[in-house]
Design an enzyme around this catalytic site. Structure first.
Site: not given
Length: 542
Positions: A302, A367, A419
């Site tokens: 990430e 995301k 994540c």
């Protein structure tokens, strides 16, 4: 002839142990007021030690069984629902305090700005989550039944509120009871049938079984020992079924698709320093070199390469240094200017592939499930007025993407998770667009060498088991792993070590029952547990 006293020898010691367990249970059920709340707090702390890195499953059984007994006593209180809520809240506070203490470490990465917030966060989060456990306890007492049925009522009530915890205000399904079984692939295999919520319902029944035959007072001598034996037997059955599933032949690996997972182990202060982005990029690139005999997917963690698409020099380096047959799946940050002239930033995964004009970012995944306070600020106007800010490195925070995606970069299709998104079951890819594998990129360096990154990895394992899809997980400081479709680690890098995983990509299994039906099996299990639990004679609080 000498007569041997009843209390002598191993048999006498066993009887004393059995009687001691019954007596301790009776004392727990008789506690009132603050002693009851203190015992509930201790029970919650004990139950939380069942999660990574301790995996003390016996303490989960001790903690939840103690809570059941404390609720037995609360049911006799003049204000039973209030007493039960208090016991449940203190249990939840202890449970989440131990389970989520590692959140405090993120505030010390930029200590000069955020350290003052750490005590607030460490206390506020368990206090808020305790509302769910307190409500569950009050609900369990409201519909309580005598004997073993009250375990089913308790488990059903608890899981109704756990499901709510996983969805309310974007949800936080962290350390659901079933997650404690993910320390091994065998313990978590049944999640393929009914997901982590169904596994958690089963785990609660098993954990509460030691209290099943106890009341206030105990129904018979040895009731505690009988309940413990049932709990051990159920645990054995759960693991035996898991080992049996793992014994079946797997689908094997792709012959022409390989993954290279890069773990650079960059300290968080250095990772977010713009002056070091160039150095960090070169480290990732150096670790990514090397040929592969087929299509190669290189995974960077990430935010490994912020604003990569805006750096032509970096793309030229990738064109020169990476194998021609490689697709780079890099955690990145991208931005776009809106019609209002303001920049919007996205926490993204960039797909960088070879094109006729060199390597370019040919696709992005943004995301969509953002971390409250970490990536965006809820109730922004109000909270900024009192001096709070999010931990994101951009003042505006991140904007949310449109939702899950299934991407293709040549070779098997994949769906990315960034994540926090890997903690949500059933939200891995668009409906009707099942990929052949999952890509998870994360950066747990915010949380230090604590239980948090280890618990996060267990949830990645659960997503692979639930979906029947292999997962490649790249973490900045670990733990990076290649996980097969049954949740086994094909390869794994430990925390805080620099390294690379090179391996063939495992194949997917056919869609599991959970992949087909989602939380419907859990809902049916919940209804069945409630129906059986409520079938006995009513014993409602006054």
């Amino acid at each position: 002839m000498l007569r041997i006293a009843e209390t002598d020898g191993p048999a006498g010691a066993a009887r004393r142990l059995v009687d001691g367990l019954d007596a301790a249970a009776l004392r727990l059920a008789r506690l009132e007021g603050w002693p009851r709340r203190g015992a509930a707090l201790a029970a919650g702390v004990a139950a939380a030690l069942a999660f990574a890195p301790f995996y003390a499953l016996a303490l989960m059984a001790a903690g939840f069984s103690a809570l059941v007994l404390l609720l037995d006593g609360a049911a006799e209180d003049p204000r039973p629902r209030r007493a039960a809520f208090a016991a449940g809240w203190f249990f939840g506070f202890g449970y989440h305090l131990v389970g989520l203490y590692w959140l405090a470490f993120s505030f010390f990465v930029q200590a000069e700005e955020f350290a003052w917030m750490a005590p607030i966060a460490v206390a506020a989060m368990p206090a808020f989550l305790g509302l769910f456990s307190g409500t569950a306890a009050a609900l369990a007492v409201s519909f309580r039944r005598a004997g073993w049925r009250r375990i089913l009522v308790f488990a059903a009530a608890w899981m109704i509120l756990e499901y709510a915890r996983g969805h309310v205000l974007t949800g936080l399904p962290w350390n659901l009871p079933g997650q404690a079984l993910a320390g091994t692939a065998a313990g978590a295999q049944s999640a393929a049938l009914y997901g982590v919520y169904g596994l958690s319902l089963v785990a609660l029944v098993v954990a509460g079984a030691p209290a099943a035959f106890l009341g206030a007072p105990a129904r018979s001598r040895g009731a505690a020992a009988k309940g413990i034996a049932v709990s051990v037997a159920l645990t054995g059955l759960l693991f035996a079924a898991g080992f049996a599933r793992l014994a079946f032949p797997g689908p094997g690996d792709h012959d022409d698709a390989f993954v290279r997972i890069v773990q650079p182990n960059i300290p968080q202060r250095e990772k977010i320093d713009p002056d070091l982005w160039g150095r960090n990029f070169r480290l990732h690139t150096e670790l990514s070199k090397g040929e592969a005999p087929g299509r190669l997917f290189i995974l960077w963690p990430e935010n490994a390469a912020p604003l990569l698409a805006e750096a032509p020099a970096a793309l030229d380096i990738l064109s020169q240094e990476l194998p021609v047959n490689a697709a780079l799946l890099a955690g990145s940050v991208r931005r776009e200017e809106g019609a209002d002239g303001r920049w919007r930033y996205y926490n993204s995964l960039a797909v960088v592939a070879q094109t006729p004009v060199g390597r370019r970012a040919v696709a992005y995944y943004d995301k969509h499930h953002l971390v409250p306070f970490g990536e965006y600020l809820p109730f922004e106007t109000l909270l900024r007025a009192v001096g709070l800010a999010q931990l994101a490195p951009y003042d505006e925070g991140f904007a949310a993407g449109v939702g899950p995606r299934t991407l293709n970069a040549g070779g098997p299709s994949f769906s990315p998770l960034i994540c926090y998104e890997a903690i949500f079951p059933g939200a891995l890819h668009p409906k009707g667009e099942r990929p052949e594998w999952l890509v998870a990129v994360t950066n747990d360096a915010w949380f230090g060498d604590t239980s948090g990154p280890r618990q996060h990895l267990d949830q990645a394992r659960l997503r692979a088991i639930e979906s029947g899809l292999p997962m490649a997980r790249a973490a900045n400081t670990g733990a990076s792993a290649l996980i097969d479709a049954r949740g086994r680690y094909v390869a794994r890098l430990p925390l805080y070590e620099q390294g690379v995983i090179d391996a063939p990509l495992p194949r997917a299994l056919p869609p599991t029952p959970y992949a087909r039906f989602g939380d419907l099996p859990f809902a049916l299990m919940l209804a069945l547990a409630a129906a059986i639990g409520l079938a006995g004679g009513a014993r409602r609080p006054r």
